[in-house]
Enzyme design. Structure first.
Site, PDB file in Angstrom:
ATOM      1  CG  HIS A 133      -1.922   0.972   1.389  1.00  0.00           C
ATOM      2  ND1 HIS A 133      -1.660   2.284   1.715  1.00  0.00           N
ATOM      3  CD2 HIS A 133      -3.254   0.876   1.245  1.00  0.00           C
ATOM      4  CE1 HIS A 133      -2.804   2.952   1.764  1.00  0.00           C
ATOM      5  NE2 HIS A 133      -3.791   2.126   1.475  1.00  0.00           N
ATOM      6  CG  ASP A 135       0.471  -2.494   6.316  1.00  0.00           C
ATOM      7  OD1 ASP A 135      -0.490  -2.584   7.124  1.00  0.00           O
ATOM      8  OD2 ASP A 135       0.365  -1.941   5.206  1.00  0.00           O
ATOM      9  CD  GLN A 188      -6.814  -4.248   4.023  1.00  0.00           C
ATOM     10  OE1 GLN A 188      -7.799  -4.971   4.165  1.00  0.00           O
ATOM     11  NE2 GLN A 188      -6.918  -2.950   3.873  1.00  0.00           N
ATOM     12  CE  LYS A 234      -7.274  -0.235   6.227  1.00  0.00           C
ATOM     13  NZ  LYS A 234      -8.132   0.571   5.414  1.00  0.00           N
ATOM     14  CB  CYS A 283      -3.682   3.253  -1.589  1.00  0.00           C
ATOM     15  SG  CYS A 283      -4.769   4.606  -1.225  1.00  0.00           S
TER      16      CYS A 283
END
Lengths: 146, 406
Positions: B123, B200, B203, B226, B364
């Site tokens: 991202h 990261d 997600q 999220k 993104c």
């Protein structure tokens, strides 16, 4: 030559017969497909208006006091709206283009396509059309007044 | 399976609303998912009866709010199996967590000639902070390739991992492709090469069990919004010995120990990295979201989501001219696709009119649009409250949009 507001009214009437969004979009898509292709030689980077989602090419010419626009987009719905804008603004005088408020887009229920979050290049395209009008006016009309 | 999706849907007030006089089908969960009333109630309760600034007052309210905030930190630590609550730093979200590490780690450990290794599927928020830092430090950003299926090219990753690599940063799960990266393996490879690792997890947290000790990563980040929590709150987990070596990020109240005009000494972990009044309600909302997931059963939720993803993949694959991007055998959360001869913006516009919220565009991840040679993608992303009927409606709307546009 019809004025901008006369042309706007014609388009509003054309859209009034559709009460269903599906029909309205079908009509818009057809208009996108009908948009005369811009000459390949004008599809250059300096004429490209990049949105996050779709892009628009815009070329303008000044002849005998009027501005003629040629445009294309990679997305067909964007192209349909581009077609409407060209129908309204192409062939008008620089001053009329500068003054146009283009509220017909709102009246036919497509205003959401001009919201900044859509980022489809249309807002920048309108801005660019008006900048062309301003530039041509400065170049050709103010000079003769001097 | 003990998972009643209809009952779960009742907990999410927003799912009851309509768009364009049609029932909303919300399939943009990878952008942000909706909030259960338990989270909404927690936010309201905080502002109605607990609101107070924390870590300063001697009054009852402040003590209560401080205790609640620190309990939320402990809940987060337990959720990702962090050894201690002081290793949980509250931030605005994943983006700020990554920027915090890029800035402070860069200042402390990265020098001219060093390298940072990321992957092709990152991202923008896991690309740009490293680019900025590399620019400041005179370091080089390297990018490990992916295959056409959207899987990390492990050989290329190993090739680009060298003695110059100071830090490796990668998505646990790709927001565009849904690929689950082999995080544990990548961490091991990076550590063997002497590099630190940031994952990261934006997600991942809503779809996978996350255990930072098992992963052995040095940093792990995610956003509350999220994972059914509120916007404006997020987490940075870090290994204690590294966090202790990092210089301060932002200066302000809360992060200091003693201030004179000549010199300031800094507070201990985690407060050293939390300058200013934090988003207390956000942290409490996140805690409520984590409790909600526990009450539903994380394992059941993950299993249900995986079955739904398989169903959606099967259903959408049957549509003529539809190409799915990201076919990793290890995948979760999203189906990203395009329709032959149709621009993603057009498809997204019509799907919206059918009452279906999907994401269109570059997500993104602009390098991925270049990689696949497309102007954009269409992404349907799922949460625990989505249903097979919604997937059917999506497939039906795609078919109808396709007919209109071709």
């Amino acid at each position: 030559m019809e004025t901008i507001s006369e042309k706007e009214n014609t388009i509003v009437e054309e859209f009034e017969i559709y009460d269903d969004w599906l029909d309205k979009y079908n009509y818009l898509i057809e208009m996108g497909k009908d948009l005369p292709m811009i000459d390949e030689k004008h599809k250059v980077k300096q004429n490209l208006i990049t949105g996050c989602q779709s892009s628009v090419w815009l070329h303008a010419e000044y002849r005998d006091g009027r501005i003629y626009f040629f445009a294309d987009s990679d997305a067909v719905i964007t192209k349909g709206i581009v077609n409407l804008l060209i129908r309204v603004l192409s062939g008008q005088t620089p001053q009329a283009i500068i003054d146009a408020d283009l509220d017909f887009i709102d009246k036919i229920g497509l205003k959401e396509h001009l919201s900044p979050t859509r980022s489809n290049g249309l807002v920048s395209m309108i801005k660019q059309m008006k900048l062309y009008a301003l530039a041509f006016k400065t170049k050709y009309e103010l000079k003769t007044e001097n | 399976m003990n998972f009643d999706v209809e009952k779960i849907r009742e907990d999410f007030p927003l799912l009851q609303r309509t768009v364009y006089n049609k029932p909303l089908i919300y399939l943009d969960n990878a952008a942000t998912n909706q909030k259960p009333r338990q989270v909404l109630q927690r936010l309201a309760d905080y502002y109605q009866s607990e609101n107070s600034n924390i870590h300063r007052g001697t009054h009852k309210l402040s003590i209560q709010a401080t205790t609640a905030y620190e309990q939320a930190r402990q809940s987060v630590a337990r959720f990702i199996n962090a050894p201690a609550a002081e290793q949980i730093i509250f931030t605005k979200g994943t983006t700020e967590s990554i920027n915090l590490v890029a800035t402070t780690f860069g200042e402390r450990f990265v020098e001219a000639g060093d390298e940072i290794l990321i992957t092709y599927m990152e991202h923008h928020s896991n690309i740009v902070p490293w680019q900025l830092m590399c620019g400041r430090r005179g370091a080089t950003l390297r990018v490990a390739d992916i295959t056409q299926d959207g899987v990390l090219d492990l050989d290329d990753f190993k090739r680009k991992l060298t003695t110059k690599t100071k830090l490796v940063a990668f998505a646990h799960v790709s927001n565009t492709l849904g690929t689950i990266n082999p995080a544990k393996e990548l961490v091991k490879l990076a550590h063997d090469a002497g590099a630190r690792v940031l994952i990261d997890g934006a997600q991942a947290v809503a779809h996978l069990p996350v255990d930072v000790q098992a992963l052995d990563c040095d940093f792990y980040c995610f956003s509350a919004h999220k994972i059914y929590g509120p916007m404006g709150n997020g987490v940075l987990y870090g290994k204690k010995e590294i966090l202790e070596e990092l210089p301060p990020y932002q200066g302000g109240g809360e992060m200091i120990s003693e201030v004179t005009f000549g010199k300031t000494t800094f507070n201990e972990l985690p407060f050293r990295f939390e300058a200013g009044t934090p988003n207390v309600a956000g942290a409490l909302g996140l805690e409520a979201a984590l409790h909600y997931i526990q009450s539903v059963g994380a394992e059941e939720m993950h299993q249900y989501e995986n079955e739904l993803l398989l169903y959606a993949t099967e259903k959408l694959s049957a549509i003529p001219g539809l190409t799915i991007y990201g076919n990793s055998p290890e995948k979760t959360g999203v189906v990203t696709f395009n329709l032959a001869g149709i621009h993603s913006y057009d498809a997204g516009t019509l799907l919206d009119k059918f009452g279906i919220a999907v994401r269109t565009g570059h997500m993104c991840t602009q390098p991925l649009t270049e990689f696949y040679g497309v102007p954009g993608f269409i992404r349907a992303s799922f949460s625990m409250y989505n249903t097979r009927q919604e997937v059917d409606a999506l497939a039906d709307a795609i078919m109808r949009s396709r007919e209109m546009l071709l």
